[in-house]
Design a protein around this motif. Structure first.
Motif, PDB file in Angstrom:
ATOM      1  N   THR A   1       0.832  -1.200   0.000  1.00 54.66           N
ATOM      2  CA  THR A   1       0.000   0.000   0.000  1.00 54.66           C
ATOM      3  C   THR A   1       0.869   1.255   0.000  1.00 54.66           C
ATOM      4  O   THR A   1       0.561   2.229  -0.674  1.00 54.66           O
ATOM      5  N   ALA A   2       1.967   1.226   0.742  1.00 51.95           N
ATOM      6  CA  ALA A   2       2.836   2.400   0.827  1.00 51.95           C
ATOM      7  C   ALA A   2       3.606   2.660  -0.463  1.00 51.95           C
ATOM      8  O   ALA A   2       3.787   3.805  -0.856  1.00 51.95           O
ATOM      9  N   TYR A   3       4.074   1.607  -1.136  1.00 56.01           N
ATOM     10  CA  TYR A   3       4.957   1.789  -2.277  1.00 56.01           C
ATOM     11  C   TYR A   3       4.422   1.291  -3.602  1.00 56.01           C
ATOM     12  O   TYR A   3       5.078   1.427  -4.619  1.00 56.01           O
ATOM     13  N   GLY A   4       3.247   0.683  -3.619  1.00 60.46           N
ATOM     14  CA  GLY A   4       2.689   0.206  -4.872  1.00 60.46           C
ATOM     15  C   GLY A   4       3.554  -0.862  -5.502  1.00 60.46           C
ATOM     16  O   GLY A   4       4.237  -1.614  -4.823  1.00 60.46           O
ATOM     17  N   ALA A   5       3.555  -0.906  -6.813  1.00 56.64           N
ATOM     18  CA  ALA A   5       4.276  -1.950  -7.535  1.00 56.64           C
ATOM     19  C   ALA A   5       5.786  -1.859  -7.341  1.00 56.64           C
ATOM     20  O   ALA A   5       6.493  -2.839  -7.514  1.00 56.64           O
ATOM     21  N   ALA A   6       6.284  -0.709  -6.927  1.00 56.20           N
ATOM     22  CA  ALA A   6       7.726  -0.531  -6.729  1.00 56.20           C
ATOM     23  C   ALA A   6       8.209  -1.162  -5.435  1.00 56.20           C
ATOM     24  O   ALA A   6       9.397  -1.135  -5.149  1.00 56.20           O
ATOM     25  N   VAL A   7       7.298  -1.752  -4.650  1.00 57.06           N
ATOM     26  CA  VAL A   7       7.676  -2.295  -3.342  1.00 57.06           C
ATOM     27  C   VAL A   7       8.777  -3.335  -3.428  1.00 57.06           C
ATOM     28  O   VAL A   7       9.627  -3.422  -2.550  1.00 57.06           O
ATOM     29  N   LEU A   8       8.819  -4.117  -4.485  1.00 58.44           N
ATOM     30  CA  LEU A   8       9.824  -5.163  -4.598  1.00 58.44           C
ATOM     31  C   LEU A   8      11.195  -4.627  -4.996  1.00 58.44           C
ATOM     32  O   LEU A   8      12.203  -5.265  -4.762  1.00 58.44           O
ATOM     33  N   ALA A   9      11.240  -3.439  -5.573  1.00 49.31           N
ATOM     34  CA  ALA A   9      12.499  -2.882  -6.030  1.00 49.31           C
ATOM     35  C   ALA A   9      13.003  -1.744  -5.146  1.00 49.31           C
ATOM     36  O   ALA A   9      14.172  -1.406  -5.177  1.00 49.31           O
ATOM     37  N   ARG A  10      12.135  -1.153  -4.363  1.00 58.85           N
ATOM     38  CA  ARG A  10      12.483   0.020  -3.561  1.00 58.85           C
ATOM     39  C   ARG A  10      13.532  -0.315  -2.508  1.00 58.85           C
ATOM     40  O   ARG A  10      13.468  -1.323  -1.849  1.00 58.85           O
ATOM     41  N   VAL A  11      14.496   0.582  -2.340  1.00 62.29           N
ATOM     42  CA  VAL A  11      15.559   0.400  -1.360  1.00 62.29           C
ATOM     43  C   VAL A  11      15.099   0.972  -0.023  1.00 62.29           C
ATOM     44  O   VAL A  11      14.483   2.023   0.030  1.00 62.29           O
ATOM     45  N   GLU A  12      15.401   0.247   1.062  1.00 62.00           N
ATOM     46  CA  GLU A  12      15.057   0.730   2.390  1.00 62.00           C
ATOM     47  C   GLU A  12      15.832   1.998   2.691  1.00 62.00           C
ATOM     48  O   GLU A  12      16.987   2.133   2.359  1.00 62.00           O
ATOM     49  N   SER A  13      15.193   2.933   3.364  1.00 63.27           N
ATOM     50  CA  SER A  13      15.883   4.124   3.844  1.00 63.27           C
ATOM     51  C   SER A  13      15.708   4.179   5.347  1.00 63.27           C
ATOM     52  O   SER A  13      14.795   3.569   5.902  1.00 63.27           O
ATOM     53  N   ASP A  14      16.597   4.893   6.009  1.00 66.86           N
ATOM     54  CA  ASP A  14      16.534   4.982   7.465  1.00 66.86           C
ATOM     55  C   ASP A  14      15.237   5.612   7.928  1.00 66.86           C
ATOM     56  O   ASP A  14      14.767   5.338   9.035  1.00 66.86           O
ATOM     57  N   ALA A  15      14.673   6.470   7.077  1.00 69.42           N
ATOM     58  CA  ALA A  15      13.459   7.165   7.465  1.00 69.42           C
ATOM     59  C   ALA A  15      12.203   6.321   7.258  1.00 69.42           C
ATOM     60  O   ALA A  15      11.120   6.709   7.669  1.00 69.42           O
ATOM     61  N   ALA A  16      12.328   5.169   6.622  1.00 70.95           N
ATOM     62  CA  ALA A  16      11.151   4.347   6.329  1.00 70.95           C
ATOM     63  C   ALA A  16      10.531   3.833   7.615  1.00 70.95           C
ATOM     64  O   ALA A  16      11.211   3.507   8.570  1.00 70.95           O
ATOM     65  N   ASP A  17       9.239   3.754   7.626  1.00 75.23           N
ATOM     66  CA  ASP A  17       8.502   3.237   8.766  1.00 75.23           C
ATOM     67  C   ASP A  17       8.896   1.790   9.023  1.00 75.23           C
ATOM     68  O   ASP A  17       9.078   1.009   8.090  1.00 75.23           O
ATOM     69  N   ALA A  18       9.019   1.402  10.291  1.00 79.30           N
ATOM     70  CA  ALA A  18       9.467   0.050  10.647  1.00 79.30           C
ATOM     71  C   ALA A  18       8.549  -1.021  10.074  1.00 79.30           C
ATOM     72  O   ALA A  18       9.016  -2.065   9.612  1.00 79.30           O
ATOM     73  N   THR A  19       7.270  -0.782  10.081  1.00 79.63           N
ATOM     74  CA  THR A  19       6.326  -1.772   9.561  1.00 79.63           C
ATOM     75  C   THR A  19       6.494  -1.943   8.061  1.00 79.63           C
ATOM     76  O   THR A  19       6.531  -3.064   7.555  1.00 79.63           O
ATOM     77  N   VAL A  20       6.615  -0.844   7.341  1.00 78.43           N
ATOM     78  CA  VAL A  20       6.806  -0.904   5.894  1.00 78.43           C
ATOM     79  C   VAL A  20       8.142  -1.573   5.580  1.00 78.43           C
ATOM     80  O   VAL A  20       8.233  -2.434   4.699  1.00 78.43           O
ATOM     81  N   SER A  21       9.186  -1.218   6.321  1.00 78.14           N
ATOM     82  CA  SER A  21      10.504  -1.833   6.102  1.00 78.14           C
ATOM     83  C   SER A  21      10.457  -3.334   6.343  1.00 78.14           C
ATOM     84  O   SER A  21      11.039  -4.105   5.588  1.00 78.14           O
ATOM     85  N   PHE A  22       9.755  -3.735   7.397  1.00 78.89           N
ATOM     86  CA  PHE A  22       9.636  -5.159   7.685  1.00 78.89           C
ATOM     87  C   PHE A  22       8.838  -5.859   6.584  1.00 78.89           C
ATOM     88  O   PHE A  22       9.195  -6.954   6.136  1.00 78.89           O
ATOM     89  N   GLY A  23       7.782  -5.213   6.124  1.00 81.52           N
ATOM     90  CA  GLY A  23       7.004  -5.773   5.020  1.00 81.52           C
ATOM     91  C   GLY A  23       7.835  -5.933   3.762  1.00 81.52           C
ATOM     92  O   GLY A  23       7.745  -6.940   3.060  1.00 81.52           O
ATOM     93  N   GLN A  24       8.686  -4.942   3.474  1.00 88.22           N
ATOM     94  CA  GLN A  24       9.577  -5.029   2.317  1.00 88.22           C
ATOM     95  C   GLN A  24      10.540  -6.205   2.489  1.00 88.22           C
ATOM     96  O   GLN A  24      10.785  -6.956   1.548  1.00 88.22           O
ATOM     97  N   ARG A  25      11.093  -6.330   3.678  1.00 88.10           N
ATOM     98  CA  ARG A  25      12.037  -7.425   3.954  1.00 88.10           C
ATOM     99  C   ARG A  25      11.364  -8.776   3.753  1.00 88.10           C
ATOM    100  O   ARG A  25      11.937  -9.691   3.149  1.00 88.10           O
ATOM    101  N   ILE A  26      10.143  -8.905   4.243  1.00 91.53           N
ATOM    102  CA  ILE A  26       9.378 -10.148   4.067  1.00 91.53           C
ATOM    103  C   ILE A  26       9.204 -10.443   2.584  1.00 91.53           C
ATOM    104  O   ILE A  26       9.459 -11.555   2.122  1.00 91.53           O
ATOM    105  N   LEU A  27       8.761  -9.443   1.837  1.00 94.61           N
ATOM    106  CA  LEU A  27       8.499  -9.646   0.413  1.00 94.61           C
ATOM    107  C   LEU A  27       9.769  -9.974  -0.362  1.00 94.61           C
ATOM    108  O   LEU A  27       9.749 -10.821  -1.253  1.00 94.61           O
ATOM    109  N   ARG A  28      10.879  -9.321  -0.013  1.00101.19           N
ATOM    110  CA  ARG A  28      12.148  -9.641  -0.684  1.00101.19           C
ATOM    111  C   ARG A  28      12.544 -11.090  -0.412  1.00101.19           C
ATOM    112  O   ARG A  28      12.980 -11.801  -1.316  1.00101.19           O
ATOM    113  N   ARG A  29      12.386 -11.531   0.835  1.00 99.86           N
ATOM    114  CA  ARG A  29      12.756 -12.909   1.188  1.00 99.86           C
ATOM    115  C   ARG A  29      11.826 -13.906   0.508  1.00 99.86           C
ATOM    116  O   ARG A  29      12.262 -14.917  -0.039  1.00 99.86           O
TER     117      ARG A  29
END
Length: 143
Positions: A21-49
């Motif tokens: 929801t936060a990043y749309g289709a780019a979620v799989l390619a988007r690079v984590e940033s320090d400012a990213a919300d912990a939940t979104v970052s964790f969701g990205q990590r899950i999806l990458r794995r």
């Protein structure tokens, strides 16, 4: 270690959905940033794995491809509850087919569960904010 794929999929889906929801289709390619919300970052990590994008030198499995397709579909229509259910099913199938991935993710520390915040305001020119660390000026009579 035996992991309950159904329960783990149920637990992980809100994080994945929040990231989508936060990043749309780019979620799989988007690079984590320090400012990213912990939940979104964790969701990205899950999806990458889950999609194998954390190990780019390996060929994606059929389950990983199906999950990546579910991510893309949900990203196009993030409010579609049916597509969110499809995502959960694809996560469950992948975790059941790959117990090593399930065990890996099950051992990760999770941030606080994603929540929905509702902010209501009333009155003329009333500001609506979730968190404010300073003064809010609404105009005219501000000293």
């Amino acid at each position: 270690m035996s992991v309950d794929a159904v329960q783990l999929a149920q637990d992980l889906t809100p994080y994945a959905t929040t990231a989508i929801t936060a990043y749309g289709a780019a979620v799989l390619a988007r690079v984590e940033s320090d400012a990213a919300d912990a939940t979104v970052s964790f969701g990205q990590r899950i999806l990458r794995r889950l999609t194998g994008r954390d190990t780019p030198d390996t060929e994606a499995t059929a389950e990983q491809e199906a999950l990546a397709n579910a991510v893309t579909e949900l990203a196009a229509t993030p409010d579609d509850a049916d597509l969110a259910a499809v995502l959960r099913v694809q996560i469950r199938r992948l975790l059941a087919a790959h117990p090593d991935i399930a065990a890996d993710i099950a051992g990760w520390t999770r941030p606080a569960a994603p929540t929905t915040v509702t902010i209501t305001t009333s009155g003329e020119r009333s500001p609506a904010v979730q968190t404010n660390y300073g003064t809010i000026h609404t105009g005219d009579s501000t000293p």
